[in-house]
Design an enzyme around this catalytic site. Structure first.
Site, mmCIF file in Angstrom:
data_model
loop_
_atom_site.group_PDB
_atom_site.id
_atom_site.type_symbol
_atom_site.label_atom_id
_atom_site.label_comp_id
_atom_site.label_asym_id
_atom_site.label_seq_id
_atom_site.Cartn_x
_atom_site.Cartn_y
_atom_site.Cartn_z
ATOM 1 C CG ASP A 32 -2.081 0.976 1.075
ATOM 2 O OD1 ASP A 32 -3.236 0.519 0.969
ATOM 3 O OD2 ASP A 32 -1.820 2.202 1.059
ATOM 4 C CB VAL A 96 -9.228 1.573 -5.259
ATOM 5 C CG1 VAL A 96 -8.916 0.993 -6.632
ATOM 6 C CG2 VAL A 96 -8.222 2.671 -4.907
ATOM 7 C CG HIS A 100 -8.478 -3.273 -2.480
ATOM 8 N ND1 HIS A 100 -9.405 -2.582 -3.251
ATOM 9 C CD2 HIS A 100 -8.288 -2.532 -1.375
ATOM 10 C CE1 HIS A 100 -9.741 -1.470 -2.632
ATOM 11 N NE2 HIS A 100 -9.081 -1.413 -1.483
ATOM 12 C CB ILE A 101 -7.917 -8.839 0.892
ATOM 13 C CG1 ILE A 101 -9.046 -9.580 0.164
ATOM 14 C CG2 ILE A 101 -7.920 -9.174 2.394
ATOM 15 C CD1 ILE A 101 -8.890 -11.105 0.197
HETATM 16 P P1 AMP Z 1 -9.793 1.284 -0.049
HETATM 17 O O1 AMP Z 1 -10.087 2.515 0.758
HETATM 18 O O2 AMP Z 1 -10.121 0.009 0.668
HETATM 19 O O3 AMP Z 1 -10.382 1.362 -1.442
HETATM 20 O O4 AMP Z 1 -8.226 1.230 -0.174
HETATM 21 C C1 AMP Z 1 -7.502 1.753 -1.230
HETATM 22 C C2 AMP Z 1 -6.061 1.665 -0.814
HETATM 23 O O5 AMP Z 1 -5.266 1.800 -1.971
HETATM 24 C C3 AMP Z 1 -5.629 2.756 0.177
HETATM 25 O O6 AMP Z 1 -5.122 2.142 1.357
HETATM 26 C C4 AMP Z 1 -4.556 3.514 -0.595
HETATM 27 O O7 AMP Z 1 -3.498 3.943 0.233
HETATM 28 C C5 AMP Z 1 -4.095 2.486 -1.613
HETATM 29 N N1 AMP Z 1 -3.534 3.033 -2.832
HETATM 30 C C6 AMP Z 1 -4.042 4.057 -3.591
HETATM 31 N N2 AMP Z 1 -3.259 4.242 -4.675
HETATM 32 C C7 AMP Z 1 -2.273 3.337 -4.608
HETATM 33 C C8 AMP Z 1 -1.138 3.025 -5.433
HETATM 34 N N3 AMP Z 1 -0.885 3.698 -6.551
HETATM 35 N N4 AMP Z 1 -0.311 2.018 -5.042
HETATM 36 C C9 AMP Z 1 -0.559 1.337 -3.915
HETATM 37 N N5 AMP Z 1 -1.598 1.572 -3.095
HETATM 38 C C10 AMP Z 1 -2.440 2.563 -3.432
#
Ligand code: AMP
Length: 106
Positions: A32, A96, A100-101
């Site tokens: 992350d 996103v 995803h887990i």
């Molecule tokens: P969620 O709120 O469950 O949709 O989590 C999305 C996660 O994706 C968050 O913890 C972000 O920090 C992470 N994230 C967003 N962009 C990226 C990226 N380019 N690479 C890795 N993690 C990311």
């Protein structure tokens, strides 16, 4: 399902960079970008399923695959315990919209 590629599909297709920890024929695992724990991984299926609400019976295999992968990843990261989280929907804190887990460990 939207035709616009998700952020995670762009990472899977190497259109965006990421710190990749694991990849196989069903999923990818990345660090992350904004870690909430010492170890914070995201386990992401190749198939861009938006949320848990969108799962169908044909997704059983990939979801089971990711569950089985979690303890293996934890061992690789030398964790003897970890937390998992799947945020679902805007009101569930999902940012996103590609399932995803989160795997979190200190
Ligand atoms: P969620 O709120 O469950 O949709 O989590 C999305 C996660 O994706 C968050 O913890 C972000 O920090 C992470 N994230 C967003 N962009 C990226 C990226 N380019 N690479 C890795 N993690 C990311």
């Amino acid at each position: 399902m939207s035709t616009e590629k998700t952020l995670f599909s762009k990472i899977i297709d190497r259109e965006l960079p990421a710190d990749i920890v694991h990849e196989d024929d069903k999923c990818i695992v990345i660090k992350d970008i904004n870690p909430k724990a010492r170890i914070h991984l995201l386990v992401i299926p190749e198939k861009p399923i938006p949320t848990l609400f969108d799962l169908t019976p044909e997704d059983k295999d990939v979801m089971g695959h990711m569950m089985l992968l979690l303890p293996q990843l934890a061992k690789t990261q030398e964790l003897d315990g970890f937390k998992t989280q799947i945020n679902t929907g805007e009101s569930g804190g999902q940012e996103v919209f590609h399932i995803h887990i989160h795997l979190l460990g200190d």
